[in-house]
Design a protein around this motif. Sequence first.
Motif, PDB file in Angstrom:
ATOM      1  N   SER A 138       0.839  -1.185   0.000  1.00 20.03           N
ATOM      2  CA  SER A 138       0.000   0.000   0.000  1.00 20.03           C
ATOM      3  C   SER A 138       0.883   1.247   0.000  1.00 20.03           C
ATOM      4  O   SER A 138       1.124   1.869   1.028  1.00 20.03           O
ATOM      5  CB  SER A 138      -0.901  -0.013   1.237  1.00 20.03           C
ATOM      6  N   PRO A 139       1.432   1.638  -1.168  1.00 25.83           N
ATOM      7  CA  PRO A 139       2.311   2.800  -1.223  1.00 25.83           C
ATOM      8  C   PRO A 139       1.527   4.096  -1.156  1.00 25.83           C
ATOM      9  O   PRO A 139       0.345   4.148  -1.464  1.00 25.83           O
ATOM     10  CB  PRO A 139       2.982   2.654  -2.591  1.00 25.83           C
ATOM     11  N   ASP A 143       3.798  -0.568   3.424  1.00 21.75           N
ATOM     12  CA  ASP A 143       2.922  -0.139   4.511  1.00 21.75           C
ATOM     13  C   ASP A 143       2.050  -1.277   5.025  1.00 21.75           C
ATOM     14  O   ASP A 143       1.679  -1.307   6.193  1.00 21.75           O
ATOM     15  CB  ASP A 143       2.004   0.995   4.040  1.00 21.75           C
ATOM     16  N   GLY A 144       1.688  -2.204   4.131  1.00 21.32           N
ATOM     17  CA  GLY A 144       0.793  -3.260   4.561  1.00 21.32           C
ATOM     18  C   GLY A 144       0.499  -4.241   3.452  1.00 21.32           C
ATOM     19  O   GLY A 144       1.033  -4.145   2.353  1.00 21.32           O
ATOM     20  N   VAL A 145      -0.379  -5.205   3.771  1.00 21.20           N
ATOM     21  CA  VAL A 145      -0.812  -6.232   2.830  1.00 21.20           C
ATOM     22  C   VAL A 145      -2.313  -6.075   2.614  1.00 21.20           C
ATOM     23  O   VAL A 145      -3.049  -5.756   3.561  1.00 21.20           O
ATOM     24  CB  VAL A 145      -0.502  -7.644   3.377  1.00 21.20           C
ATOM     25  N   GLY A 163      -7.690  -5.921  -2.523  1.00 25.59           N
ATOM     26  CA  GLY A 163      -7.621  -4.473  -2.505  1.00 25.59           C
ATOM     27  C   GLY A 163      -8.032  -3.812  -1.215  1.00 25.59           C
ATOM     28  O   GLY A 163      -8.074  -2.584  -1.141  1.00 25.59           O
ATOM     29  N   ARG A 164      -8.310  -4.582  -0.190  1.00 23.35           N
ATOM     30  CA  ARG A 164      -8.790  -4.008   1.076  1.00 23.35           C
ATOM     31  C   ARG A 164      -7.864  -4.380   2.226  1.00 23.35           C
ATOM     32  O   ARG A 164      -7.239  -5.435   2.231  1.00 23.35           O
ATOM     33  CB  ARG A 164     -10.211  -4.497   1.366  1.00 23.35           C
ATOM     34  N   GLY A 165      -7.820  -3.502   3.199  1.00 26.79           N
ATOM     35  CA  GLY A 165      -6.984  -3.694   4.369  1.00 26.79           C
ATOM     36  C   GLY A 165      -7.606  -4.621   5.391  1.00 26.79           C
ATOM     37  O   GLY A 165      -8.606  -5.302   5.113  1.00 26.79           O
ATOM     38  N   VAL A 179      -0.066 -10.993  -5.977  1.00 24.79           N
ATOM     39  CA  VAL A 179       0.167  -9.965  -6.993  1.00 24.79           C
ATOM     40  C   VAL A 179       0.878  -8.759  -6.373  1.00 24.79           C
ATOM     41  O   VAL A 179       0.783  -7.640  -6.879  1.00 24.79           O
ATOM     42  CB  VAL A 179      -1.145  -9.531  -7.681  1.00 24.79           C
ATOM     43  N   GLY A 180       1.594  -8.994  -5.281  1.00 26.00           N
ATOM     44  CA  GLY A 180       2.303  -7.917  -4.608  1.00 26.00           C
ATOM     45  C   GLY A 180       3.557  -7.491  -5.351  1.00 26.00           C
ATOM     46  O   GLY A 180       3.892  -7.996  -6.430  1.00 26.00           O
ATOM     47  N   LEU A 181       4.282  -6.544  -4.744  1.00 27.51           N
ATOM     48  CA  LEU A 181       5.465  -5.976  -5.375  1.00 27.51           C
ATOM     49  C   LEU A 181       6.767  -6.598  -4.902  1.00 27.51           C
ATOM     50  O   LEU A 181       7.745  -6.646  -5.648  1.00 27.51           O
ATOM     51  CB  LEU A 181       5.527  -4.465  -5.120  1.00 27.51           C
ATOM     52  N   GLN A 182       6.822  -7.084  -3.639  1.00 30.75           N
ATOM     53  CA  GLN A 182       8.133  -7.521  -3.184  1.00 30.75           C
ATOM     54  C   GLN A 182       8.159  -8.576  -2.091  1.00 30.75           C
ATOM     55  O   GLN A 182       9.246  -8.980  -1.675  1.00 30.75           O
ATOM     56  CB  GLN A 182       8.954  -6.307  -2.720  1.00 30.75           C
TER      57      GLN A 182
END
Length: 376
Positions: A2-3, A24-26, A30-32, A53-56
């Motif tokens: 969540s950038p 910031d989070g997972v 699309g929801r926290g 489908v995350g970034l890292q």
Amino acid sequence: MSPSGDNEVLQAHLDGGKKLPFPDGVLINGRGPGGASFNVEQGKTYRLRISNVGLQNSLNFRIQNHRLTLVEVEGTHTLQTTYSSIDLHLGQSCSVLFTADQPAQDYYIVASTRFTNPVLTTTATLRYSNSAGPVSGPPPGGPTIQIDWSLNQARSIRTNLTASGPRPNPQGSYHYGLINTTRTIRLSNSAGQVNGKQRYAVNSVSFVLPDTPLKLADYFKIGGVFRPGSISDNPYGGGIYLDTSVLNADYRAFVEIVFENTENIIQSWHLNGYSFFVVGMDGGQWTAASRNGYNLRDAVARCTTQVYPKSWTAIYVALDNVGIWNLRSEYWARQYLGQQLYLRVYTDSTSLRDEYPIPKNALLCGRAAGRSTRPL
């Protein structure tokens, strides 16, 4: 992840020679935390298709008080093994079955990062239709930094040879474990500085985009865009340098690719245009003797595989798809800053059996602008 901004902000950060900050989070759909919910009826069995489908970061997925039976990985029917939780690495997908067989109430669905400090956790809600109450207590814990746990689970994921669904060789014309490989390609990832800026590389080459798409340059035989063989088959340990890295390979070859990860991070590699057999993975340095431990019977066929820290992963792939195919780290910042290459699977045949021509409506750009395509 969540950038605090869009992809252009992240790109500008990387273009400035900096690494991305810790996420910031997972998110789940699309929801926290607590934002997503899934309704089920008691006694019924459900299929979940789960994708990272995350970034890292690698993720661990679990459902409070429910067991998950793995049935599919990236198109391959797997042995139906039951797990309490399952690891998904960057770019990977799988299908699991679970049965709503617990007392009727709400339960946590949990996704948490693996191999990070701190561990980031998010939740969704599994809600029985006749639920007697909301979730209670803390979300169930899962594995955090344990590499052996994840490695052993990965090794347990195997192809279901009795399933009736499609396989990479549906006619039974060959079995991957009975074919001699014609070439071994060893690929080692690394990180470093080039001209004072952060870059990432494969076999010391940090990929830079050309001014013309590689397939167009190859099709129209435009010189000066790339050099076939501009990246070595083996790591040589030199410093990182910039180039448009293209690895040449013969159409219909059967090759062994060994991903070597000497860093302290987990890697995830994806090959466009292909599925490959993940025949082995282990810690330490790969050697020819490592082949003695390969699974040559029921290795899973997939398109994305992980490589654990200070470890290696070996794959077999039948190069039966002509083209120029991207092989990349799924760790987004690393991919963007050069940790990728292209595999040019080449034949001098012009037969439509081997490859269709570029379609008439293809966008011709760069040095290919103004050229003509032939009709299908």
